[in-house]
Scaffold this active site. Structure first.
Site, PDB file in Angstrom:
ATOM      1  CE  LYS A 116     -51.385 -16.559  41.156  1.00 15.22           C
ATOM      2  NZ  LYS A 116     -50.868 -17.179  39.941  1.00 15.22           N
ATOM      3  CE  LYS A 222     -40.617  -9.209  42.024  1.00 15.96           C
ATOM      4  NZ  LYS A 222     -40.112 -10.307  41.216  1.00 15.96           N
ATOM      5  CE  LYS A 225     -48.444  -9.450  35.248  1.00 16.74           C
ATOM      6  NZ  LYS A 225     -48.303  -9.890  33.909  1.00 16.74           N
TER       7      LYS A 225
END
Ligand code: TRP
Length: 357
Positions: A116, A222, A225
């Protein structure tokens, strides 16, 4: 079993978007099933969402939609404590206290932080991925592209969510296991530093049964979002059908009993989750004898998914329209969550030497 003896389960979801089929089959559906057997606590992590500086006009909407989605999928406020993280101010206070026992080094080495932080700085993973090189990237970053301190202390906040409720069973995805490991470490450290037995060590909880991996529609990996490959519980039928019809496939089986490529295997996995064994067999047989038409498979899949999501979507929309109900659910959830949180915080303050005059 008496009410007190039930093990405490706790899980949270960041308020950053709508829930998709991966959340549903991977987590939500199981949460619904265990509500009678455990002391269940499910919350919406809006403070965690702040670490990535969401648009303030969006945040509350996101909290609301996740809450409605939780409820529509079957989480029952009569059985489970359902709350919003920021409604429990004890969490923010304990976060300050626990941070006094957390090292910036261990936080900086967390995989999710590296990820991040680099996103915030707009850089990819460099050839030199050593901790030393990473520290230089962070410290050397200009102030207009800062990595905020909340992102660094994300694991402290998550540990607090868990420890403040003294939860022992925490269902999380693979990407959160490192955070859970840190939580255990912080719990042990606090207990041993003060010579107390305040925090139990939480473990990952998979409810038994095989783990469900829900693939995306983009051929690999997978559903997630951030991958842009999701089917959302709230998707309207038209949009949902369109997404499924656009799913990545291949050129089709070239010979009988050919191996199945990843994009097709993914469609079969989705079909297995949503359809009947007979339908799955029918398409598997059609693949094996090369008579399969992917268009038919996708049409079938879209309808089977809709059979599951349509009643949920309708409930989501009903619940979203009922502000009074939503408010009453979170009010009650916050009351329950705060009761235990306040007790833990008070013990913690005492242990650390904070006294009232
Ligand atoms: N970090 C978790 C995620 O991104 C969300 C979360 C926050 C959480 N606090 C938690 C999960 C406590 C379990 C327990 O998925």
């Amino acid at each position: 079993m008496s009410e007190q003896k039930k093990e405490i389960v706790l899980s949270g979801i960041r308020a950053t978007g709508n829930l998709h089929l991966g959340n549903y089959f991977g987590a939500l559906r199981k949460f619904v099933q265990v509500q009678d057997d455990y002391d269940c606590n499910f919350f919406i992590a809006d403070l965690h969402a702040l670490t990535t500086n969401p648009d303030p006009t969006q945040l509350h909407q996101n909290v609301k939609s996740i809450l409605a989605e939780y409820l529509a999928a079957g989480l029952d406020p009569e059985k489970s404590t359902i709350f919003v993280q920021s409604d429990v101010p004890e969490i923010a206070e304990m976060y300050l206290l626990l941070n006094m026992h957390v090292g910036i080094g261990e936080l900086m080495r967390t995989a999710s932080f590296k990820d991040k932080a680099r996103k915030a700085l707009g850089i990819g993973t460099p050839a030199d991925d050593s901790d030393e090189a990473f520290e230089k990237e962070i410290i050397g970053a200009s102030t207009n592209k800062r990595v905020n301190a909340g992102l660094l202390t994300y694991p402290t906040l998550m540990a607090v969510d868990i420890l403040i409720q003294k939860a022992t069973k925490v269902p999380v995805g693979k990407d959160q296991l490192q955070h859970l490991e840190l939580t255990r470490r912080f719990a042990r450290r606090f207990n041993s530093f003060y010579g107390v037995d305040l925090f139990p060590e939480p473990t990952d909880f998979d409810f038994g049964g095989a783990p469900v991996k829900v693939p995306g529609l983009d051929g690999s990996g997978k559903m997630g979002k951030s991958e842009g490959n999701c089917i959302y519980l709230i998707d309207e039928p038209k949009a949902l059908r369109k997404k499924v019809m656009r799913a990545v496939t291949d050129e089709g089986p070239q010979a009988p009993n050919s191996p199945v490529s990843e994009p097709i295997a993914n469609l079969f996995t989705l079909l297995e989750l949503t359809s009947t064994p007979e339908v799955v067999k029918q398409y598997r047989d059609a693949y094996a004898d090369c008579s399969i038409r992917y268009g038919d498979l996708k049409k079938q899949l879209a309808e089977d998914i809709l059979a599951i999501t349509t009643p949920i979507r309708e409930r989501i929309n009903d619940i979203l329209a009922d502000e009074t109900y939503l408010a009453s659910v979170v009010k009650r959830g916050a009351e329950r969550a705060r009761e235990r949180a306040a007790a833990t915080l008070s013990e913690m303050r005492h242990i650390m030497g904070i006294r009232k005059f």
